[in-house]
Design a protein around this motif. Structure first.
Motif, mmCIF file in Angstrom:
data_model
loop_
_atom_site.group_PDB
_atom_site.id
_atom_site.type_symbol
_atom_site.label_atom_id
_atom_site.label_comp_id
_atom_site.label_asym_id
_atom_site.label_seq_id
_atom_site.Cartn_x
_atom_site.Cartn_y
_atom_site.Cartn_z
ATOM 1 N N UNK A 125 11.196 11.801 0.006
ATOM 2 C CA UNK A 125 10.361 11.938 -1.182
ATOM 3 C C UNK A 125 8.894 11.850 -0.787
ATOM 4 N N UNK A 126 8.119 12.825 -1.217
ATOM 5 C CA UNK A 126 6.685 12.782 -0.985
ATOM 6 C C UNK A 126 6.021 12.079 -2.166
ATOM 7 N N UNK A 127 5.242 11.077 -1.866
ATOM 8 C CA UNK A 127 4.615 10.275 -2.918
ATOM 9 C C UNK A 127 3.131 10.594 -2.968
ATOM 10 N N UNK A 128 2.716 11.206 -4.064
ATOM 11 C CA UNK A 128 1.313 11.561 -4.238
ATOM 12 C C UNK A 128 0.492 10.368 -4.712
ATOM 13 N N UNK A 129 1.130 9.505 -5.510
ATOM 14 C CA UNK A 129 0.445 8.350 -6.076
ATOM 15 C C UNK A 129 1.464 7.246 -6.342
ATOM 16 N N UNK A 130 1.038 6.007 -6.215
ATOM 17 C CA UNK A 130 1.940 4.892 -6.507
ATOM 18 C C UNK A 130 2.336 4.871 -7.982
ATOM 19 N N UNK A 131 1.526 5.496 -8.836
ATOM 20 C CA UNK A 131 1.869 5.571 -10.259
ATOM 21 C C UNK A 131 3.045 6.509 -10.511
ATOM 22 N N UNK A 132 3.412 7.316 -9.510
ATOM 23 C CA UNK A 132 4.483 8.306 -9.689
ATOM 24 C C UNK A 132 5.873 7.757 -9.362
ATOM 25 N N UNK A 162 0.848 -1.184 0.000
ATOM 26 C CA UNK A 162 0.000 0.000 0.000
ATOM 27 C C UNK A 162 0.895 1.250 0.000
ATOM 28 N N UNK A 163 0.333 2.387 -0.360
ATOM 29 C CA UNK A 163 1.122 3.623 -0.485
ATOM 30 C C UNK A 163 1.865 4.012 0.803
ATOM 31 N N UNK A 164 1.245 3.957 2.003
ATOM 32 C CA UNK A 164 1.987 4.344 3.208
ATOM 33 C C UNK A 164 3.238 3.504 3.439
ATOM 34 N N UNK A 165 3.151 2.195 3.134
ATOM 35 C CA UNK A 165 4.308 1.321 3.319
ATOM 36 C C UNK A 165 5.407 1.677 2.315
#
Length: 208
Positions: free
Chosen positions: A98-105, A84-87
């Motif tokens: 790094x700030x991740x807005x979406x897993x697609x990024x 999942x994104x938080x992990x």
């Protein structure tokens, strides 16, 4: 035993114990990889059908990272890390901010970090099974994909269709640098491999 539905309670307990041992060793490996203490609560290990598994992973339309790793040699099977994104953000930020807005990024470096994590923790799972059974158990190179839970689950369900639509879901909760993060791993072994596994562990089909 023809499908996972035919497993008796002792066989299910055996699979749960393998999941427990593998998860514990994976926690230790993750701590070494990240260079920071990692604690883990006792994992929840369930044999679930497709719909229940999808629900446990946030729903069929939930976007996740799936890291597919094959199990080879004396056993034939598949492990799937469901990230999942938080992990993903926690793992990546252990190495660089790094700030991740979406897993697609995720870029190439990000996916490399996730593959390394999946490779190391899967290797530990495989070694745990090998140590318990005395068999030769290796893994293939990781294949990473970003897709919906529904699409990713189709891979193990269709590949091991003869076993029915159930998979062994390991729900892990890690405490990394004071933050609790959930991770999931799906373990599936094909029919003959399950029989070999139980035989090597002295678990017979007629035992309860």
């Amino acid at each position: 035993m023809e499908t996972y539905d035919d497993l008796n309670e002792l066989q299910l307990d055996t699979l749960r114990e393998i999941g427990n041992i593998g998860a514990g060793n994976a926690c230790t490996a993750l701590s070494v990889l990240l260079g920071t203490p990692v604690d883990m609560t006792i994992p929840s290990i369930q044999l679930l059908d497709y719909d229940k598994t999808a629900e446990a992973l946030g729903g069929k339309e939930n976007t996740v990272i799936g890291i597919q790793i094959g199990i080879t040699d004396d056993l034939d099977g598949m492990m799937f890390h469901i990230i999942q994104q938080p992990f993903a953000e926690k793992i990546i930020n252990t190495y660089y901010a790094k700030e991740i807005q979406s897993l697609h990024d995720l870029d190439e470096m990000d996916t490399s970090v996730m593959n390394e994590m999946g490779n190391i923790t899967s290797g530990v799972y495989a070694n745990s099974i090998a140590t318990l059974t005395g068999m030769l158990v290796n893994i293939t190179a990781p294949i990473q994909m970003c897709n919906t839970v529904g699409s990713i689950l189709q891979i193990p369900v269709e590949y091991f269709a003869k076993l029915g639509s159930k998979v062994l879901l390991v729900d892990e909760k890690f405490m990394i640098a004071g933050t609790e993060i959930s991770s999931n791993m799906i373990l599936t072994l094909e029919h003959e491999s399950l029989l070999k596994l139980f035989k090597n562990l002295g678990v017979n089909s007629d035992q309860q």
